[in-house]
Design a protein around this motif. Structure first.
Motif, PDB file in Angstrom:
ATOM      1  N   ALA A 185       0.824  -1.215   0.000  1.00  0.00           N
ATOM      2  CA  ALA A 185       0.000   0.000   0.000  1.00  0.00           C
ATOM      3  C   ALA A 185       0.856   1.262   0.000  1.00  0.00           C
ATOM      4  O   ALA A 185       0.589   2.201  -0.760  1.00  0.00           O
ATOM      5  CB  ALA A 185      -0.935  -0.007   1.208  1.00  0.00           C
ATOM      6  N   THR A 186       1.887   1.283   0.838  1.00  0.00           N
ATOM      7  CA  THR A 186       2.731   2.478   0.887  1.00  0.00           C
ATOM      8  C   THR A 186       3.566   2.619  -0.380  1.00  0.00           C
ATOM      9  O   THR A 186       3.800   3.728  -0.859  1.00  0.00           O
ATOM     10  CB  THR A 186       3.637   2.463   2.134  1.00  0.00           C
ATOM     11  OG1 THR A 186       4.385   1.233   2.176  1.00  0.00           O
ATOM     12  CG2 THR A 186       2.807   2.582   3.409  1.00  0.00           C
ATOM     13  N   GLY A 187       3.986   1.490  -0.945  1.00  0.00           N
ATOM     14  CA  GLY A 187       4.733   1.544  -2.202  1.00  0.00           C
ATOM     15  C   GLY A 187       3.892   2.090  -3.341  1.00  0.00           C
ATOM     16  O   GLY A 187       4.363   2.893  -4.155  1.00  0.00           O
TER      17      GLY A 187
ATOM     18  N   PHE B  60     -14.598   6.105   4.976  1.00  0.00           N
ATOM     19  CA  PHE B  60     -14.559   4.667   5.292  1.00  0.00           C
ATOM     20  C   PHE B  60     -13.258   4.211   5.948  1.00  0.00           C
ATOM     21  O   PHE B  60     -13.056   3.011   6.154  1.00  0.00           O
ATOM     22  CB  PHE B  60     -14.806   3.847   4.005  1.00  0.00           C
ATOM     23  CG  PHE B  60     -16.164   4.098   3.407  1.00  0.00           C
ATOM     24  CD1 PHE B  60     -17.293   3.492   3.936  1.00  0.00           C
ATOM     25  CD2 PHE B  60     -16.318   4.968   2.342  1.00  0.00           C
ATOM     26  CE1 PHE B  60     -18.555   3.737   3.400  1.00  0.00           C
ATOM     27  CE2 PHE B  60     -17.576   5.219   1.798  1.00  0.00           C
ATOM     28  CZ  PHE B  60     -18.697   4.601   2.328  1.00  0.00           C
ATOM     29  N   GLY B  61     -12.381   5.159   6.263  1.00  0.00           N
ATOM     30  CA  GLY B  61     -11.123   4.791   6.931  1.00  0.00           C
ATOM     31  C   GLY B  61     -10.194   3.988   6.058  1.00  0.00           C
ATOM     32  O   GLY B  61      -9.337   3.252   6.565  1.00  0.00           O
ATOM     33  N   ALA B  62     -10.350   4.091   4.743  1.00  0.00           N
ATOM     34  CA  ALA B  62      -9.500   3.323   3.829  1.00  0.00           C
ATOM     35  C   ALA B  62      -8.039   3.727   3.972  1.00  0.00           C
ATOM     36  O   ALA B  62      -7.720   4.895   4.168  1.00  0.00           O
ATOM     37  CB  ALA B  62      -9.948   3.536   2.391  1.00  0.00           C
ATOM     38  N   GLN B  63      -7.147   2.745   3.903  1.00  0.00           N
ATOM     39  CA  GLN B  63      -5.719   3.043   3.934  1.00  0.00           C
ATOM     40  C   GLN B  63      -5.388   3.870   2.696  1.00  0.00           C
ATOM     41  O   GLN B  63      -5.755   3.518   1.577  1.00  0.00           O
ATOM     42  CB  GLN B  63      -4.925   1.723   3.944  1.00  0.00           C
ATOM     43  CG  GLN B  63      -3.522   1.818   4.495  1.00  0.00           C
ATOM     44  CD  GLN B  63      -2.531   2.452   3.517  1.00  0.00           C
ATOM     45  OE1 GLN B  63      -2.752   2.439   2.314  1.00  0.00           O
ATOM     46  NE2 GLN B  63      -1.449   2.990   4.039  1.00  0.00           N
ATOM     47  N   HIS B  64      -4.703   4.987   2.897  1.00  0.00           N
ATOM     48  CA  HIS B  64      -4.529   5.966   1.828  1.00  0.00           C
ATOM     49  C   HIS B  64      -3.836   5.391   0.598  1.00  0.00           C
ATOM     50  O   HIS B  64      -4.268   5.607  -0.532  1.00  0.00           O
ATOM     51  CB  HIS B  64      -3.754   7.165   2.366  1.00  0.00           C
ATOM     52  CG  HIS B  64      -3.468   8.208   1.339  1.00  0.00           C
ATOM     53  ND1 HIS B  64      -4.466   8.950   0.728  1.00  0.00           N
ATOM     54  CD2 HIS B  64      -2.294   8.626   0.793  1.00  0.00           C
ATOM     55  CE1 HIS B  64      -3.919   9.791  -0.139  1.00  0.00           C
ATOM     56  NE2 HIS B  64      -2.613   9.617  -0.124  1.00  0.00           N
ATOM     57  N   GLY B  65      -2.755   4.668   0.804  1.00  0.00           N
ATOM     58  CA  GLY B  65      -2.020   4.113  -0.332  1.00  0.00           C
ATOM     59  C   GLY B  65      -2.839   3.099  -1.106  1.00  0.00           C
ATOM     60  O   GLY B  65      -2.822   3.076  -2.345  1.00  0.00           O
ATOM     61  N   ALA B  66      -3.590   2.261  -0.377  1.00  0.00           N
ATOM     62  CA  ALA B  66      -4.450   1.274  -1.038  1.00  0.00           C
ATOM     63  C   ALA B  66      -5.550   1.960  -1.829  1.00  0.00           C
ATOM     64  O   ALA B  66      -5.920   1.515  -2.925  1.00  0.00           O
ATOM     65  CB  ALA B  66      -5.044   0.324   0.003  1.00  0.00           C
TER      66      ALA B  66
END
Length: 380
Positions: free
Chosen positions: A194-196, A276-282
């Motif tokens: 996700a971060t990548g 929705f609190g989604a992980q930003h990178g994802a």
């Protein structure tokens, strides 16, 4: 890995980069005249033991070390208020943002309120930046993920809890970024992916921005290549040192490049995180192929060059879009909004709020609310 260390200053950022550079921290803290730093981090990250390691480094040299661990996954103005309360109560004189983008962004907010009156909302947004007029304490940013690039960006993303809207805080660069890829070794596969992909989205959107900035575009091109060539290796083997080094550099490069601008992807991804609190990178990874397709009519030639940076033999827009989608899928990230537990009924609201976001004005193709909604529907 010693030969891959570098110190540099670019676009106003001062960076100590390389394996083991965390050990330079105490010398830098002393050079700022600090005796009692505040470490801004989050509860989950404390369990890794890295904050404790930083505290021990500082105390070994006779320095104080106060830890504030109250940062949320998507940092809020309330997190910042609690952090500045700790800063003032403990008479701190320097701030260390330690962790992913959230603690580093929160640290930027604490830095502002350390010398400016509350509430934070008066400093948010492009107009709010004009109210940041006082000198601020030194800030050292130490990333432990390879994605946000917050360690070298002049802005922070903070949620205004009163309006439940993500806002930009333009408080200037950290005084120093210590980028030690060794700190990313413990990052699990999903967060590595996700971060990548977050770093990739920064480089791609900066590259596509129509603003004239060939220097930023050159940085972004190389940043894309580094992610394309190393992300899957780091996901498969989190102890792969060379892959970790290259991803850490790609993260730095993405944030340096996006001084040129970001785009539609980020304006939409911010809504997924807020609602929705989604992980930003994802979220960025999921949306990126769709926004690239939307931008195709305005950026065909640049998309062809992105295909080459991604390692594709065919320099076509289709190849670029497919390469990004394929990389995200192989890295194990969700490819549909429905997989990310996003409600389709929220699309109109998210599209409307995305139009108020600060990123899309530098998108290569102008966006309307209807465009935002259509991209979300296609991603669903």
């Amino acid at each position: 890995m010693e030969e891959l260390k570098i110190s540099f200053e670019t676009f106003g950022s001062r960076v100590e980069f390389g394996w083991g550079t965390l050990n330079t921290l105490t010398g830098h803290v002393k050079s700022f005249g600090s005796k009692n730093p505040l470490i801004v981090t989050d509860e989950g990250f404390v369990a890794t033991g890295i904050p404790e390691k930083v505290v021990n480094l500082l105390r070994k040299e006779g320095l104080g070390a106060v830890t504030f661990k109250g940062v949320s996954p998507n940092p809020t103005d309330k997190d910042v208020q609690k952090g500045v309360a700790a800063y003032k109560k403990e008479s701190c004189d320097l701030i260390i943002g330690l962790g992913g983008g959230s603690p580093m962004d929160a640290a930027k907010g604490v830095r502002v309120l350390a010398t400016h009156k509350e509430p934070l909302k008066q400093y948010l947004g492009l107009e709010g930046a004009k109210n940041i007029v006082q000198s601020m304490p030194p800030l050292i940013a130490i990333p432990t993920t390879s994605g946000t690039g917050s360690e070298v960006s002049r802005g922070a993303v903070i949620t205004d809890t009163e309006r439940n809207v993500k806002c930009v805080l333009r408080a200037g660069m950290p005084n120093l970024a210590i980028v030690d890829p060794e700190l990313t070794l413990g990052l699990p596969p999903y967060l590595t992916a996700a971060t990548g992909m977050d770093a990739l989205s920064h480089n791609i959107e900066a590259f596509l921005s129509p603003k004239y900035h060939p220097v930023a575009e050159a940085i972004a091109y190389e940043g894309m290549r580094l992610v394309a060539e190393n992300l899957l290796s780091a996901v498969a083997d989190g102890r792969n040192r060379l892959a970790r080094i290259h991803l850490a550099m790609a993260s730095v490069m993405g944030a340096l490049a996006f001084q040129k601008g970001l785009g539609m992807t980020h304006s939409l991804a911010h809504q997924l995180s807020t609602e929705f609190g989604a992980q930003h990178g994802a979220a960025n990874a999921l949306l990126l192929p769709h926004t690239m397709q939307f931008n195709r009519q305005a950026a065909e030639e640049k998309l062809k060059r992105i295909a080459l940076a991604m390692g594709e033999r065919s320099p076509s827009a289709d190849a670029a879009i497919q390469a990004v989608a394929r990389l995200s899928q192989k890295a194990g990230l969700p490819t549909k909004l429905s997989e990310a537990k996003v409600l389709e009924s929220s699309i109109p609201k998210m599209a409307r709020n995305a139009m108020d976001d600060w990123c899309h004005p530098s998108n290569p193709r102008p966006c309307t609310e209807a465009d935002m909604a259509l991209v979300l529907k296609k991603a669903f």
